[in-house]
Design a protein around this motif. Sequence first.
Motif, PDB file in Angstrom:
ATOM      1  N   ALA A  36       0.835  -1.198   0.000  1.00 40.25           N
ATOM      2  CA  ALA A  36       0.000   0.000   0.000  1.00 40.25           C
ATOM      3  C   ALA A  36       0.869   1.247   0.000  1.00 40.25           C
ATOM      4  N   VAL A  37       0.344   2.292  -0.630  1.00 40.88           N
ATOM      5  CA  VAL A  37       0.943   3.624  -0.578  1.00 40.88           C
ATOM      6  C   VAL A  37      -0.146   4.576  -0.095  1.00 40.88           C
ATOM      7  N   PHE A  38       0.059   5.170   1.066  1.00 41.03           N
ATOM      8  CA  PHE A  38      -0.884   6.155   1.587  1.00 41.03           C
ATOM      9  C   PHE A  38      -0.374   7.551   1.226  1.00 41.03           C
ATOM     10  N   PRO A  78       5.338  -1.932   2.991  1.00 40.96           N
ATOM     11  CA  PRO A  78       5.620  -3.228   2.353  1.00 40.96           C
ATOM     12  C   PRO A  78       4.526  -4.249   2.641  1.00 40.96           C
ATOM     13  N   THR A  79       3.995  -4.204   3.845  1.00 44.15           N
ATOM     14  CA  THR A  79       2.862  -5.026   4.272  1.00 44.15           C
ATOM     15  C   THR A  79       1.993  -4.163   5.176  1.00 44.15           C
ATOM     16  N   LEU A  80       0.699  -4.424   5.172  1.00 45.38           N
ATOM     17  CA  LEU A  80      -0.199  -3.710   6.075  1.00 45.38           C
ATOM     18  C   LEU A  80      -0.438  -4.470   7.374  1.00 45.38           C
ATOM     19  N   ASP A  81       0.254  -5.582   7.553  1.00 49.42           N
ATOM     20  CA  ASP A  81       0.026  -6.394   8.754  1.00 49.42           C
ATOM     21  C   ASP A  81       0.280  -5.594  10.030  1.00 49.42           C
ATOM     22  N   VAL A  82       1.386  -4.866  10.067  1.00 44.62           N
ATOM     23  CA  VAL A  82       1.717  -4.100  11.270  1.00 44.62           C
ATOM     24  C   VAL A  82       0.750  -2.928  11.421  1.00 44.62           C
ATOM     25  N   TRP A  83       0.473  -2.229  10.329  1.00 43.15           N
ATOM     26  CA  TRP A  83      -0.461  -1.095  10.366  1.00 43.15           C
ATOM     27  C   TRP A  83      -1.830  -1.542  10.874  1.00 43.15           C
ATOM     28  N   GLU A 137       1.692  10.019   7.750  1.00 37.66           N
ATOM     29  CA  GLU A 137       3.113   9.761   7.964  1.00 37.66           C
ATOM     30  C   GLU A 137       3.399   8.946   9.216  1.00 37.66           C
ATOM     31  N   LEU A 138       2.362   8.470   9.888  1.00 42.66           N
ATOM     32  CA  LEU A 138       2.509   7.560  11.014  1.00 42.66           C
ATOM     33  C   LEU A 138       1.694   6.305  10.761  1.00 42.66           C
ATOM     34  N   SER A 139       1.920   5.287  11.574  1.00 47.58           N
ATOM     35  CA  SER A 139       1.147   4.047  11.473  1.00 47.58           C
ATOM     36  C   SER A 139       0.309   3.796  12.716  1.00 47.58           C
ATOM     37  N   SER A 140       0.240   4.766  13.595  1.00 50.64           N
ATOM     38  CA  SER A 140      -0.535   4.637  14.833  1.00 50.64           C
ATOM     39  C   SER A 140      -1.358   5.894  15.031  1.00 50.64           C
ATOM     40  N   GLN A 141      -2.358   5.792  15.894  1.00 50.62           N
ATOM     41  CA  GLN A 141      -3.261   6.907  16.150  1.00 50.62           C
ATOM     42  C   GLN A 141      -3.280   7.243  17.642  1.00 50.62           C
ATOM     43  N   PRO A 198       9.957  22.248  28.879  1.00 48.53           N
ATOM     44  CA  PRO A 198       9.399  21.763  30.156  1.00 48.53           C
ATOM     45  C   PRO A 198       7.912  21.445  30.026  1.00 48.53           C
ATOM     46  N   GLU A 199       7.451  20.494  30.836  1.00 46.69           N
ATOM     47  CA  GLU A 199       6.024  20.150  30.832  1.00 46.69           C
ATOM     48  C   GLU A 199       5.206  21.394  31.126  1.00 46.69           C
ATOM     49  N   GLY A 200       4.142  21.578  30.350  1.00 50.13           N
ATOM     50  CA  GLY A 200       3.293  22.747  30.520  1.00 50.13           C
ATOM     51  C   GLY A 200       3.607  23.876  29.563  1.00 50.13           C
ATOM     52  N   GLU A 201       4.784  23.833  28.890  1.00 48.46           N
ATOM     53  CA  GLU A 201       5.139  24.861  27.911  1.00 48.46           C
ATOM     54  C   GLU A 201       4.809  24.377  26.508  1.00 48.46           C
ATOM     55  N   ILE A 202       4.456  25.314  25.652  1.00 45.11           N
ATOM     56  CA  ILE A 202       4.072  24.985  24.278  1.00 45.11           C
ATOM     57  C   ILE A 202       5.309  24.752  23.429  1.00 45.11           C
ATOM     58  N   GLY A 203       5.262  23.714  22.615  1.00 44.65           N
ATOM     59  CA  GLY A 203       6.319  23.408  21.662  1.00 44.65           C
ATOM     60  C   GLY A 203       5.734  22.678  20.476  1.00 44.65           C
ATOM     61  N   VAL A 204       6.588  21.971  19.766  1.00 46.36           N
ATOM     62  CA  VAL A 204       6.184  21.217  18.585  1.00 46.36           C
ATOM     63  C   VAL A 204       6.225  19.730  18.916  1.00 46.36           C
ATOM     64  N   LEU A 205       5.231  18.998  18.473  1.00 46.24           N
ATOM     65  CA  LEU A 205       5.137  17.579  18.789  1.00 46.24           C
ATOM     66  C   LEU A 205       6.087  16.752  17.927  1.00 46.24           C
ATOM     67  N   VAL A 206       6.798  15.852  18.577  1.00 50.11           N
ATOM     68  CA  VAL A 206       7.624  14.835  17.911  1.00 50.11           C
ATOM     69  C   VAL A 206       7.093  13.472  18.340  1.00 50.11           C
ATOM     70  N   HIS A 207       6.755  12.637  17.367  1.00 47.77           N
ATOM     71  CA  HIS A 207       6.235  11.309  17.666  1.00 47.77           C
ATOM     72  C   HIS A 207       7.262  10.245  17.291  1.00 47.77           C
ATOM     73  N   HIS A 208       7.400   9.238  18.150  1.00 50.73           N
ATOM     74  CA  HIS A 208       8.276   8.091  17.894  1.00 50.73           C
ATOM     75  C   HIS A 208       7.375   6.852  17.803  1.00 50.73           C
ATOM     76  N   ASP A 209       7.059   6.465  16.591  1.00 51.24           N
ATOM     77  CA  ASP A 209       6.071   5.415  16.324  1.00 51.24           C
ATOM     78  C   ASP A 209       6.777   4.164  15.812  1.00 51.24           C
ATOM     79  N   LEU A 210       6.911   3.165  16.671  1.00 58.81           N
ATOM     80  CA  LEU A 210       7.613   1.943  16.263  1.00 58.81           C
ATOM     81  C   LEU A 210       6.894   1.225  15.122  1.00 58.81           C
ATOM     82  N   ALA A 211       5.581   1.365  15.041  1.00 53.90           N
ATOM     83  CA  ALA A 211       4.838   0.679  13.990  1.00 53.90           C
ATOM     84  C   ALA A 211       5.170   1.222  12.610  1.00 53.90           C
TER      85      ALA A 211
END
Length: 360
Positions: free
Chosen positions: A85-87, A103-108, A260-264, A297-310
């Motif tokens: 699949a190509v999303f 390559p496979t959608l099994d993990v997704w 651009e991620l495989s998790s929600q 620091p927690e409570g301050e606004i920044g940009v989200l970075v996600h680390h998605d093993l899937a």
Amino acid sequence: MTEAAIIDALLTFLPQQNTAEDDFNRLALAIFAYQFEHNSSYRRFALQRGRTPFTVKHWRAIPAIPITAFKDLTLSCHDIEDVEAVFMTSGTTGTVKGRSYHPTLDVWKCSMTQNFRQRFMAGRERIRMGILFPDNTTLPNSSLAHYLTLAKHTFGTADSAVMLNDNGLDWDRLFAALEQAEASGEPYALLGASYSFVHLLDELQRQGRRFALPEGSRILDTGGFKGQSREIEADDFYNALTHALGVPREQCINMYGMTELSSQFYDNGNVECPSVKSGPHWIRTRVVNPLTGEEVPEGEIGVLVHHDLAHFNSASALLTEDAGVAVEGGFQLLGRVTGADAKGCSLAMAEFLAAAQGAQ
């Protein structure tokens, strides 16, 4: 590890109920090493940052690629001519769309179903669903279409349906299903893009109709309005859903995901906005200053970075363009970045492109 070994490890790790931080870290480092070896654009970027599988000892140090890189480069460890699949991102006409190769959608699929069962189904095996979005045969490159199709197939009852016709939302069919749910007392679930619900609210108002769906009914909305409908503030949006459909705000769940991620990510209802979102045990989120890459620091606004093993086939660490703040239990999503943070994201993208293309 080989691709097959990575997939096997993920299909074992994702269904586990209890995982330790060390387990996440070991798998994250193994996937980073795999991506470093097989994704040349990512490898050049990591090298420019001085990050290699030999120097990185913790997942927080794995370099994150800017989300817009998916529009400019082919980011895949696997031959893109041999993928299941190509999303593609839902860019406007004339814009370059980002591509995510699977390559496979099994993990997704494993990621989606494990997380959806826990966060949306609330202990039910199946629920009757009305889907307010095209299915994956109509939109084969839409991750949301695949997500909702999989939700309906795995968790919907046999009489669940996609509520669309050639003209858009099929009002007659949808309202008949809502009437039947009211009469039967069986819980009903409506799922779709946020803008689809705006169209539904507008049509209900035009017809002067309201429903009182049975206890246990649920709503899932995802994404923003993307120019597909009028904009509504979150509080007004969820108040309107409760008023029009009889579903309390704590049963109105917002899903936050991206091509651009495989998790929600999900919240636990929208009694208060912005809600607190969190992900499953195979994803971690940091809130950073995009100019420095350092966590704020927690409570301050920044940009989200996600680390998605899937998301094992390209780069599991992703620098978004979403502003957020870390809070107890997860993070609050505050919209797109502006000002200095937007400039920082643009500079990060320029740096990534220069490294990935071999520039000095």
